[in-house]
Design a protein around this motif. Structure first.
Motif, PDB file in Angstrom:
ATOM      1  N   MET A 170       0.838  -1.207   0.000  1.00  0.00           N
ATOM      2  CA  MET A 170       0.000   0.000   0.000  1.00  0.00           C
ATOM      3  C   MET A 170       0.873   1.256   0.000  1.00  0.00           C
ATOM      4  O   MET A 170       0.598   2.225  -0.724  1.00  0.00           O
ATOM      5  N   LEU A 171       1.918   1.234   0.798  1.00  0.00           N
ATOM      6  CA  LEU A 171       2.794   2.424   0.854  1.00  0.00           C
ATOM      7  C   LEU A 171       3.568   2.595  -0.453  1.00  0.00           C
ATOM      8  O   LEU A 171       3.847   3.725  -0.873  1.00  0.00           O
ATOM      9  N   ALA A 172       3.889   1.485  -1.104  1.00  0.00           N
ATOM     10  CA  ALA A 172       4.569   1.579  -2.408  1.00  0.00           C
ATOM     11  C   ALA A 172       3.631   2.208  -3.440  1.00  0.00           C
ATOM     12  O   ALA A 172       4.042   3.010  -4.288  1.00  0.00           O
ATOM     13  N   ALA A 173       2.346   1.863  -3.366  1.00  0.00           N
ATOM     14  CA  ALA A 173       1.358   2.463  -4.275  1.00  0.00           C
ATOM     15  C   ALA A 173       1.249   3.963  -3.997  1.00  0.00           C
ATOM     16  O   ALA A 173       1.209   4.782  -4.933  1.00  0.00           O
ATOM     17  N   ASN A 174       1.229   4.309  -2.716  1.00  0.00           N
ATOM     18  CA  ASN A 174       1.169   5.738  -2.368  1.00  0.00           C
ATOM     19  C   ASN A 174       2.381   6.474  -2.934  1.00  0.00           C
ATOM     20  O   ASN A 174       2.273   7.589  -3.458  1.00  0.00           O
ATOM     21  N   ALA A 175       3.542   5.836  -2.814  1.00  0.00           N
ATOM     22  CA  ALA A 175       4.772   6.465  -3.307  1.00  0.00           C
ATOM     23  C   ALA A 175       4.699   6.685  -4.819  1.00  0.00           C
ATOM     24  O   ALA A 175       5.130   7.725  -5.334  1.00  0.00           O
ATOM     25  N   LYS A 176       4.144   5.718  -5.531  1.00  0.00           N
ATOM     26  CA  LYS A 176       3.976   5.856  -6.988  1.00  0.00           C
ATOM     27  C   LYS A 176       3.117   7.076  -7.313  1.00  0.00           C
ATOM     28  O   LYS A 176       3.406   7.837  -8.242  1.00  0.00           O
ATOM     29  N   ALA A 177       2.052   7.229  -6.547  1.00  0.00           N
ATOM     30  CA  ALA A 177       1.159   8.374  -6.786  1.00  0.00           C
ATOM     31  C   ALA A 177       1.891   9.686  -6.500  1.00  0.00           C
ATOM     32  O   ALA A 177       1.823  10.642  -7.287  1.00  0.00           O
ATOM     33  N   LEU A 178       2.601   9.723  -5.398  1.00  0.00           N
ATOM     34  CA  LEU A 178       3.318  10.959  -5.024  1.00  0.00           C
ATOM     35  C   LEU A 178       4.405  11.276  -6.053  1.00  0.00           C
ATOM     36  O   LEU A 178       4.604  12.431  -6.439  1.00  0.00           O
ATOM     37  N   ASP A 179       5.107  10.241  -6.507  1.00  0.00           N
ATOM     38  CA  ASP A 179       6.161  10.432  -7.521  1.00  0.00           C
ATOM     39  C   ASP A 179       5.595  10.974  -8.837  1.00  0.00           C
ATOM     40  O   ASP A 179       6.320  11.583  -9.622  1.00  0.00           O
ATOM     41  N   ASN A 180       4.319  10.693  -9.055  1.00  0.00           N
ATOM     42  CA  ASN A 180       3.697  11.135 -10.316  1.00  0.00           C
ATOM     43  C   ASN A 180       2.867  12.412 -10.155  1.00  0.00           C
ATOM     44  O   ASN A 180       2.030  12.723 -10.995  1.00  0.00           O
ATOM     45  N   GLY A 181       3.104  13.103  -9.041  1.00  0.00           N
ATOM     46  CA  GLY A 181       2.527  14.444  -8.915  1.00  0.00           C
ATOM     47  C   GLY A 181       1.307  14.571  -8.043  1.00  0.00           C
ATOM     48  O   GLY A 181       0.679  15.636  -8.010  1.00  0.00           O
TER      49      GLY A 181
ATOM     50  N   ALA B 266      -1.909   3.469  -9.512  1.00  0.00           N
ATOM     51  CA  ALA B 266      -1.630   4.644  -8.665  1.00  0.00           C
ATOM     52  C   ALA B 266      -0.897   5.722  -9.452  1.00  0.00           C
ATOM     53  O   ALA B 266      -1.188   6.921  -9.327  1.00  0.00           O
ATOM     54  N   ALA B 267       0.052   5.293 -10.268  1.00  0.00           N
ATOM     55  CA  ALA B 267       0.819   6.264 -11.066  1.00  0.00           C
ATOM     56  C   ALA B 267      -0.103   6.977 -12.066  1.00  0.00           C
ATOM     57  O   ALA B 267      -0.074   8.208 -12.197  1.00  0.00           O
ATOM     58  N   LEU B 268      -0.945   6.192 -12.730  1.00  0.00           N
ATOM     59  CA  LEU B 268      -1.860   6.787 -13.714  1.00  0.00           C
ATOM     60  C   LEU B 268      -2.904   7.670 -13.019  1.00  0.00           C
ATOM     61  O   LEU B 268      -3.284   8.729 -13.543  1.00  0.00           O
ATOM     62  N   ALA B 269      -3.334   7.248 -11.839  1.00  0.00           N
ATOM     63  CA  ALA B 269      -4.322   8.036 -11.088  1.00  0.00           C
ATOM     64  C   ALA B 269      -3.769   9.431 -10.790  1.00  0.00           C
ATOM     65  O   ALA B 269      -4.477  10.437 -10.913  1.00  0.00           O
ATOM     66  N   ALA B 270      -2.495   9.488 -10.408  1.00  0.00           N
ATOM     67  CA  ALA B 270      -1.887  10.797 -10.099  1.00  0.00           C
ATOM     68  C   ALA B 270      -1.823  11.669 -11.350  1.00  0.00           C
ATOM     69  O   ALA B 270      -2.163  12.860 -11.319  1.00  0.00           O
ATOM     70  N   GLN B 271      -1.415  11.062 -12.448  1.00  0.00           N
ATOM     71  CA  GLN B 271      -1.327  11.840 -13.697  1.00  0.00           C
ATOM     72  C   GLN B 271      -2.715  12.339 -14.115  1.00  0.00           C
ATOM     73  O   GLN B 271      -2.867  13.486 -14.556  1.00  0.00           O
ATOM     74  N   GLN B 272      -3.701  11.491 -13.949  1.00  0.00           N
ATOM     75  CA  GLN B 272      -5.045  11.892 -14.392  1.00  0.00           C
ATOM     76  C   GLN B 272      -5.697  12.880 -13.427  1.00  0.00           C
ATOM     77  O   GLN B 272      -6.449  13.754 -13.860  1.00  0.00           O
ATOM     78  N   ALA B 273      -5.402  12.760 -12.136  1.00  0.00           N
ATOM     79  CA  ALA B 273      -5.931  13.753 -11.185  1.00  0.00           C
ATOM     80  C   ALA B 273      -5.383  15.134 -11.544  1.00  0.00           C
ATOM     81  O   ALA B 273      -6.115  16.136 -11.527  1.00  0.00           O
ATOM     82  N   LYS B 274      -4.112  15.191 -11.884  1.00  0.00           N
ATOM     83  CA  LYS B 274      -3.519  16.473 -12.320  1.00  0.00           C
ATOM     84  C   LYS B 274      -4.161  16.947 -13.616  1.00  0.00           C
ATOM     85  O   LYS B 274      -4.467  18.132 -13.790  1.00  0.00           O
TER      86      LYS B 274
END
Lengths: 549, 444
Positions: free
Chosen positions: A171-182, A276-284
């Motif tokens: 779960m924390l690795a997923a969070n990190a992916k999101a944070l790394d992607n903005g 998680a990575a795609l979610a961050a990009q799309q939220a932005k």
């Protein structure tokens, strides 16, 4: 089992206070070393017989008993930290009886022969008291006894046996992916359920079942401080009737979304890191997406979104208890009454074929037998656009001139009475080869919607308004950028009659609802909805943007 | 043993703490005894009874914590429960948001959350109240579906830092939906109490029955912006999300400071101190309020006191966790239980008399968030929607879907009526101009 595994599992009991929506807290504590082993069926049979015999001696014409141990565990994280590990286990028994033609129910966490006999006697006394105000006697559909049988969710890896540390790390690795992607903020959660249920009845059934469910979910928020705007994007996982194997992504389970979106659909396993990575990009991306122009559009709905539309506008509308008025004070009734069905009006276009299925592998609602001892099955609800049947349980079958239950009776815990709940309700995929890109190629002015969003429908399931997680404009057969502030409003029958195309089996996957509420006192149940990407023509799109000053 | 006295509960908690070897330990006991009757189609459909006591133990070693629960109270079980909490604590990751347990607290006195006559409810009482409702509907050839639920409960806390708390409470809720046999009319009524001396299922059913009869054969009118009178059950529901509860649930300091709330300020910070609503809007909470006596301590042991959340339209206070209060240097206020919105003296009937054109709404349903940025919600009217003209109800109207924000709504305030208790809160009927209905629903 190793000592360290025991200790890890002790947290199954932790945090019940923090998650009141989970059913069944308050049972007797069970030695954690025994949690995964299950209670000896021979012992449960002896206990069940004590309840059934006591009920019969007290005057019951029918009785059933459910002895259940319910385990649940939830891990909640945000950004780089664990917020909570909320877990519970509950053990007890519920006895339901028919006396003087009236139902009575009592539950106890004193799981002894004497405790169950006492509960059975109380249930009979409640039934007899209530029978004084009853007009009509309960008429149960006949049910043969199955003897001693068992069923287990076909899981590969029990999520409760996976060390908490391993799950937290993912779960924390997923969070990190999101944070790394903005991402500005990210929350993730992992829900796990294990229902160890034993059912016995005076019909002669002794049914031992071991049911597993899992739901990883993630929510990403992007904030633009300069404008004060914030947008979120939820994960595109589905809750499933699977074990921890769902958390090990397989390439074969990934289904590409429309060209130009980067979206990926997930079938029987989920890649939370990728999502998680795609979610961050799309939220932005949503922060600067174009606000939709309201009007009529052809909409193309991804299965991760369409599942909820099926759930609300077909699943609930065809529950027979709602149709008959038993939910009138709470969740409502249904437009699809027995009289409406007789009129032979189309529920949807001829493409619409809806099946109910309590046996579908990987689905949330899959069990071998329901909570009143009926073997589960698959049956038609809508055939070629016409309503052909409802979802029903034993005391409803005669009302619609049938002589057997559909096996969709369920209680959220041992201490709640069982009643009619939704089976897995799914839209059959198209029979002709069609990918999502093939479908979009033919859309001139449309919107593609993926993921669960805001959803609301009236108490008879006519008027609904649904939003999604992400929206893309379709112009002249191609994806043309993200949209925002989108919701569609429709009437159930008009909407399903506007169904114009359905992708084939290769695009089919399950969506699910983990905490579907109904009843008074309210209970939750979990149910899946399968579909392939589907097109609906000429749907009314509204713009949901408002100003608050 | 479901309802323990203060002394009985604290005796168990003292014993639990004596078994602890952790740096800090807190134990909480909760108990409930209650019953319910559900009816539909003018007959009882289910009835049940619950009784339960639960112990929760939280143990801490440094910044690590663990929690375990049990509901048996022999020494061996209690000792094992404490040991399990300690084992989990030793395994848990350190929390960067760790806050030490609270020490002894001063709690308000005088909350009348417990009423003996509610605690004395018997199955016969439930059956009599339900029968009164069913008989009324039978007599009027209407169909009723209702739910009666009551409980007596207690919460007791004690920790190794000297915190000690106890409170008992009682509650009864009743709701009823009455429908006409032809399916063209529906009405609803609900009420809840700590003390049941004023409860009368028959009287509430009468209200629902009148609405059902009066709402038959509703006419369709165009959706759009209308002046509405929202009855208290349309503003706060005990069965669904609701517009005013959504507003109160959004009064959280941390999400505002983090930029993800309607209370977030462009460029950072929050809107505390700003006038965001009509100046007639004042909302506060007070656990000693006579109409909604409430818990005097929060789940984490913090005292509940009188707090003004919105005063004359200005945001006065936000609730927060202890961690965020310390980090942000802001007052440490727990979220409220029930709350009170100040109102006037007008009844709903008085408000109808003063309305030239408008719509009376009994109940809203399936209320879901659409946009957290603007606190925009959607949902539908249900169980009694009427058109008002020249101070009188002219005819029933078909139900509508709305898309509206409580923030916008409380800026479009025309009148406030006399508050009534709903879902443990005191809520006045509100008259709102330009309430946005976006489509029609055929549902009855």
């Amino acid at each position: 089992m190793k000592r360290r595994e025991f200790v890890g599992l002790t947290s199954l009991a932790a945090g019940a206070l923090f998650l009141p929506s989970f059913p069944g807290f308050g049972g007797s504590p069970v030695d954690p070393e025994r949690l995964l082993e299950g209670v000896d069926p021979a012992l449960k049979k002896r206990l069940a017989d004590a309840a059934l015999n006591a009920a019969k001696s007290a005057g019951a014409s029918y009785a059933d008993v459910r002895i259940g141990r319910y385990l649940n565990q939830s891990i909640f994280t945000r950004e780089k930290q664990v917020q909570n590990i909320a877990s519970g286990e509950s053990f007890g028994a519920g006895v339901r009886v028919l006396a003087n033609g009236t139902w009575g129910f009592a539950a106890t966490n004193t799981v002894t022969e004497a405790g169950l006999a006492k509960a059975a006697q109380l249930a009979v006394s409640i039934a007899k008291a209530n029978s004084k105000v009853q007009k009509d006697k309960v008429n149960l559909a006949p049910q043969k006894g199955y003897g001693e049988v068992s069923w287990k969710t076909p899981i590969v890896q029990n999520a409760f046996e996976v060390p908490i540390a391993q799950k937290v790390e993912l779960m924390l690795a997923a969070n990190a992916k999101a944070l790394d992607n903005g991402a500005s903020f990210v929350n993730s959660a992992l829900f796990q359920i294990n229902e160890q249920k034993y059912f016995a009845s005076t019909d002669g059934s002794y049914i031992d079942q071991d049911v597993h469910r899992i739901w990883p979910t993630i929510g990403v928020t992007a904030v633009d401080r300069s404008t004060g705007k914030f947008r979120t994007r939820e994960g595109l996982s589905a809750p499933m009737g699977l074990g921890y194997e769902y958390m090990t992504p397989k390439a074969a389970d990934k289904i590409a979304g429309p060209s130009g979106t980067g979206l990926i659909g997930y079938k029987n396993s989920y890649d939370i890191l990728e999502d998680a990575a795609l979610a961050a990009q799309q939220a932005k991306g949503k922060l600067t997406a174009k606000s939709v122009t309201p009007g009529k559009y052809d909409i193309v709905l991804d299965p991760n979104h369409l599942g909820l539309t099926i759930h609300e506008s077909i699943g609930h509308a065809t529950e027979l208890d709602r149709v008959l008025g038993y939910e009138a004070n709470y969740a409502g009734t249904s437009f699809a009454t027995l009289e409406w069905k007789k009129q032979n009006k189309p529920y949807g276009s001829k493409l619409v074929n809806i099946i109910a299925d309590k046996t579908q592998p990987g689905s949330l609602g899959a069990v071998g037998y329901d909570d009143e001892g009926v073997k589960t099955k698959q049956w038609d609800i809508i055939k070629d656009g016409m309503l052909v049947d409802y979802q029903k349980i034993r005391d409803q079958a005669a009302i619609v001139g049938q002589n057997e239950s559909d096996g969709c009776c369920y209680a959220q815990s041992w201490q709640d009475v069982q009643f009619q709940r939704m089976a897995n309700i799914s839209l059959k995929p198209g029979t002709q080869k069609m990918s999502v890109d093939d479908m979009i190629k033919n859309v001139d002015k449309g919107i593609y919607i993926a993921g669960r969003g805001s959803f609301s429908i009236d108490q008879q399931r006519y008027n609904f308004q649904f939003g999604g997680t992400v929206y893309y404009a379709i112009e002249k057969g191609k994806i043309a950028g993200m949209l925002e502030d989108v919701a569609y409003q429709a009437n159930t029958q008009e909407f399903w009659n506007s169904c114009a195309a359905i992708c084939d089996e290769s695009d089919y996957r399950l969506f699910g609802s983990f905490f579907d509420g109904k009843g008074q006192p309210p209970q939750v149940s979990a149910v899946s909805h399968g579909s392939a990407t589907t097109r609906f023509n000429g749907v009314n799109i509204i713009n949901t943007a408002r100003k608050i000053g | 043993m479901a309802i323990l006295s203060k002394d009985e509960a604290q005796a168990i908690l003292k014993k639990v703490l004596s078994f602890s070897t952790a740096n800090e330990c807190e134990a909480t006991l909760t108990g409930e005894i209650g019953g319910n009757v559900r009816s539909a189609r003018n007959a009882i459909s289910t009835a049940g009874a619950v009784e339960n006591v639960q112990l929760i133990v939280e143990s801490r070693f440094g910044k690590r914590s663990g929690t375990a629960t049990c509901n048996e109270f022999d020494d061996a079980t209690l000792r094992r429960c404490v040991q399990r909490a300690e084992e989990i604590a030793k395994l848990a990751p350190e929390s960067p948001e760790y806050m030490p347990l609270l020490g002894a607290q001063q709690y308000l006195d005088g909350s009348k959350a417990f009423a003996q006559n509610t605690a004395n409810i018997t199955p016969d009482y439930r059956a009599q109240q339900t029968a009164a409702s069913l008989q009324l509907c039978e007599k009027r050839k209407l169909s009723s579906a209702g739910f009666l639920v009551d409980s007596t409960n207690f919460v007791a806390k004690r920790n190794s830092k000297g915190l000690e708390a106890y409170q008992a409470g009682t509650n009864l809720e009743y709701s009823v939906t009455v429908r006409t046999p032809d399916g063209t009319g529906s009405g609803y009524a609900t009420a809840d109490y700590n003390d049941i001396s004023k409860f009368d299922a028959g009287r509430l059913t009468q209200i629902a029955a009148d609405k059902a009869s009066g709402s038959m054969n509703a006419k369709a009118i165009e959706p759009g912006k209308y002046t509405v009178i929202l009855e208290p059950a349309a503003l706060v529901a005990n069965t669904d999300a609701s517009l005013l509860q959504a507003l109160m649930s959004a009064m959280d300091a941390r999400s505002a400071d983090e930029g993800r709330s309607f209370l977030s300020k462009k460029g950072g910070g929050n809107k505390k101190g700003e006038k965001l609503f009509d100046e007639r809007v004042t909302i506060y909470s007070d656990p000693t309020n006579a109409d909604i006596p409430d818990r005097i301590f929060a789940n984490d042991g913090r005292p509940q006191k009188k707090v003004t959340w919105i005063e004359k339209g200005v945001v006065k206070n936000l609730y927060t966790s202890r961690f965020w209060a310390q980090k942000a240097g802001i007052p440490d206020i727990p979220p409220p239980g029930g709350w009170i919105m100040e109102g006037g003296t007008q009844s709903v009937q008085d408000m109808i008399k003063g309305t030239a054109k408008g719509i009376l709404v009994t109940r809203l349903w399936y209320i879901r968030p659409v946009d957290p940025q603007t606190l925009l919600y959607t949902g539908l009217t249900r169980d009694g929607t009427f058109y008002i003209e020249n101070g009188k109800i002219k005819h029933p109207v078909k139900n509508f879907r709305f898309n509206e924000s409580p923030i916008i709504m409380l800026n479009n305030l025309e009148a406030i009526g006399k508050p009534q208790r709903v879902g443990g809160n005191m809520v006045p009927p509100l008259k709102i101009r330009d309430f946005t209905f976006t489509s029609l629903s055929d549902a009855v």
